[in-house]
Design a protein around this motif. Structure first.
Motif, PDB file in Angstrom:
ATOM      1  N   ALA A   1      36.641  29.730  35.556  1.00 13.74           N
ATOM      2  CA  ALA A   1      37.153  30.510  34.385  1.00 13.74           C
ATOM      3  C   ALA A   1      37.937  32.124  34.359  1.00 13.74           C
ATOM      4  N   CYS A   2      37.118  32.629  35.740  1.00 14.59           N
ATOM      5  CA  CYS A   2      37.049  33.897  35.945  1.00 14.59           C
ATOM      6  C   CYS A   2      38.362  34.255  36.690  1.00 14.59           C
ATOM      7  N   VAL A   3      37.927  33.595  37.883  1.00 16.36           N
ATOM      8  CA  VAL A   3      39.935  33.329  38.657  1.00 16.36           C
ATOM      9  C   VAL A   3      40.572  33.003  38.104  1.00 16.36           C
ATOM     10  N   LEU A   4      40.989  32.389  36.851  1.00 12.77           N
ATOM     11  CA  LEU A   4      42.042  31.927  36.326  1.00 12.77           C
ATOM     12  C   LEU A   4      42.680  33.065  35.428  1.00 12.77           C
ATOM     13  N   VAL A   5      41.639  34.055  34.654  1.00  9.34           N
ATOM     14  CA  VAL A   5      41.678  35.243  34.061  1.00  9.34           C
ATOM     15  C   VAL A   5      42.794  36.067  35.368  1.00  9.34           C
ATOM     16  N   ILE A   6      42.054  35.927  36.078  1.00  6.94           N
ATOM     17  CA  ILE A   6      42.177  37.429  37.138  1.00  6.94           C
ATOM     18  C   ILE A   6      43.730  37.152  37.832  1.00  6.94           C
ATOM     19  N   SER A   7      43.955  35.526  38.105  1.00  3.69           N
ATOM     20  CA  SER A   7      45.462  34.818  38.786  1.00  3.69           C
ATOM     21  C   SER A   7      46.458  35.533  37.824  1.00  3.69           C
ATOM     22  N   VAL A   8      45.892  34.767  36.274  1.00  8.24           N
ATOM     23  CA  VAL A   8      46.819  35.479  35.767  1.00  8.24           C
ATOM     24  C   VAL A   8      47.499  36.900  35.319  1.00  8.24           C
ATOM     25  N   SER A   9      46.374  37.300  35.630  1.00  5.68           N
ATOM     26  CA  SER A   9      46.868  39.380  35.083  1.00  5.68           C
ATOM     27  C   SER A   9      47.140  39.431  36.200  1.00  5.68           C
ATOM     28  N   TYR A  10      46.683  39.167  37.464  1.00  2.00           N
ATOM     29  CA  TYR A  10      47.600  39.822  38.694  1.00  2.00           C
ATOM     30  C   TYR A  10      49.038  38.805  38.440  1.00  2.00           C
ATOM     31  N   LEU A  11      49.339  38.054  38.212  1.00  2.00           N
ATOM     32  CA  LEU A  11      50.397  37.079  37.942  1.00  2.00           C
ATOM     33  C   LEU A  11      51.474  38.323  37.154  1.00  2.00           C
ATOM     34  N   PHE A  12      51.105  38.288  36.241  1.00  2.00           N
ATOM     35  CA  PHE A  12      52.031  39.125  35.295  1.00  2.00           C
ATOM     36  C   PHE A  12      52.020  40.849  35.812  1.00  2.00           C
ATOM     37  N   ILE A  13      51.214  41.439  36.323  1.00  2.00           N
ATOM     38  CA  ILE A  13      51.142  42.950  37.359  1.00  2.00           C
ATOM     39  C   ILE A  13      51.903  42.825  38.108  1.00  2.00           C
ATOM     40  N   ILE A  14      52.398  40.976  39.002  1.00  2.00           N
ATOM     41  CA  ILE A  14      52.961  41.179  40.689  1.00  2.00           C
ATOM     42  C   ILE A  14      54.601  41.011  39.824  1.00  2.00           C
ATOM     43  N   VAL A  15      54.783  40.757  38.307  1.00  2.00           N
ATOM     44  CA  VAL A  15      56.087  40.837  37.666  1.00  2.00           C
ATOM     45  C   VAL A  15      56.694  41.663  37.449  1.00  2.00           C
ATOM     46  N   THR A  16      55.642  42.649  36.941  1.00  2.00           N
ATOM     47  CA  THR A  16      55.967  44.021  36.315  1.00  2.00           C
ATOM     48  C   THR A  16      56.391  44.585  37.775  1.00  2.00           C
ATOM     49  N   VAL A  17      55.178  44.841  38.634  1.00  2.00           N
ATOM     50  CA  VAL A  17      55.712  45.877  39.684  1.00  2.00           C
ATOM     51  C   VAL A  17      57.215  45.999  40.234  1.00  2.00           C
ATOM     52  N   MET A  18      57.695  44.158  40.151  1.00  2.00           N
ATOM     53  CA  MET A  18      58.807  43.905  41.051  1.00  2.00           C
ATOM     54  C   MET A  18      59.728  44.343  40.588  1.00  2.00           C
TER      55      MET A  18
END
Length: 310
Positions: A209-226
């Motif tokens: 569950a924690c890995v899922l939250v972290i993965s989704v959070s960083y997916l959105f972060i990467i999209v925003t940063v790009m």
């Protein structure tokens, strides 16, 4: 019925690293030094965050709790490991073994939840910067941390009670650095399917569950940063997440290798080395990771050191 002829185990013998007695003292000194650095580094981080007003932000609020939990997490494991190394093996009662397993599971679960909360914090800061102050209020921060402690306690309590209602018989040696679930399950006798299912179900609410939250959070972060047009802007934005991403990779990488893989044919020596990484090395490195990569922490350290000079 054959299981009734086995002798029930009332205490366990921890024997990690005892196959080479000559390694006992050197390893004792190494792990003792690691433990002292862990306590000093994490305690220093807690004090620094408390004292320096520049660090009174949500990110460092969560980091302060992570440092506190890392001290407790390491303290649940390392003193017992030092006793094993010094005495070339250490006998522990079933009650003491259960207490250590509970404390390890409790603090490790909180660590997982805090890292997930910190990923969500970075997501809000990077992807929703205008809402950051209104989302990460003091009430919200305390609510998230209280939830992490509460969920960690519930998971640890259920898993410990379930694990230690099993019957242990025959060999009582645990070739591991502490009373952990995989080596304990090897010593069980009789039917254990129901207990193992309960343990696995509650484990799913922690690591995956924690890995899922972290993965989704960083997916959105990467999209925003790009989407940031300048390379300098992208680098500056992502640098605010670099320390957390490093700590997450180190902690969850070793946990996933240890617990979410096929246990058939696994090496006890390899498992011991991996367990040392996530119980001894990672709590020691976290203060260094956050202090070396964060300008605010480095500035606070320099300020604190300048005050100590005559």
């Amino acid at each position: 019925m054959a299981g009734w002829h086995h002798t029930l185990v009332t205490e366990f013998l921890l024997t990690a690293f005892t196959e080479h007695p000559e390694w006992g003292l050197p390893l004792f000194l190494v792990f003792l030094s690691f433990y002292l650095v862990t306590l000093l580094g994490n305690a220093g981080m807690v004090v620094l965050i408390h004292k320096d007003r520049r660090l009174h932000t949500p990110m460092y609020f969560f980091l302060g709790h992570l440092s506190f939990v890392d001290m407790c997490y390491s303290s649940a494991i390392v003193p017992q490991l030092l006793a094993v190394l010094l005495d070339h093996g250490s006998a522990v009662s079933q009650a003491r073994c259960a207490a250590q397993f509970f404390l390890f599971t409790f603090f490790a679960s909180i660590d997982c939840y805090l890292l997930a909360i910190m990923a969500y914090d970075r997501y809000v800061a990077v992807c929703q910067p205008l809402l950051y102050v209104t989302v990460m209020t003091q009430k919200a921060r305390w609510g998230l941390v209280a939830g992490a402690y509460g969920a960690g306690f519930a998971s640890a309590f259920v898993r410990t009670v379930t694990a230690f209602t099993l019957s242990f018989c025959g060999n009582n040696e645990i070739d591991f650095i502490f009373c952990d679930l995989p080596p304990l399950l090897k010593l069980t006798c009789g039917e254990s399917f129901t207990q193992e299912v309960v343990i696995i179900v509650f484990a799913i609410f922690v690591m995956p569950a924690c890995v899922l939250v972290i993965s989704v959070s960083y997916l959105f972060i990467i999209v925003t940063v790009m989407r940031i047009p300048s390379a300098g802007g992208r680098a500056k934005t992502f640098s605010t997440c670099a320390s957390h991403f490093t700590a997450v990779s180190l902690f969850f990488g070793t946990l996933i290798f240890m617990y979410l893989r096929d246990n058939s044919g696994q090496s006890s020596a390899g498992d011991r080395v991996v367990s040392v990484v996530y119980t001894v090395v990672t709590p020691m490195l976290n203060p260094l990771i956050y202090s070396l990569r964060n300008k605010e922490v480095k500035a606070a350290v320099r300020k604190a050191l300048s005050r100590t000079k005559p």
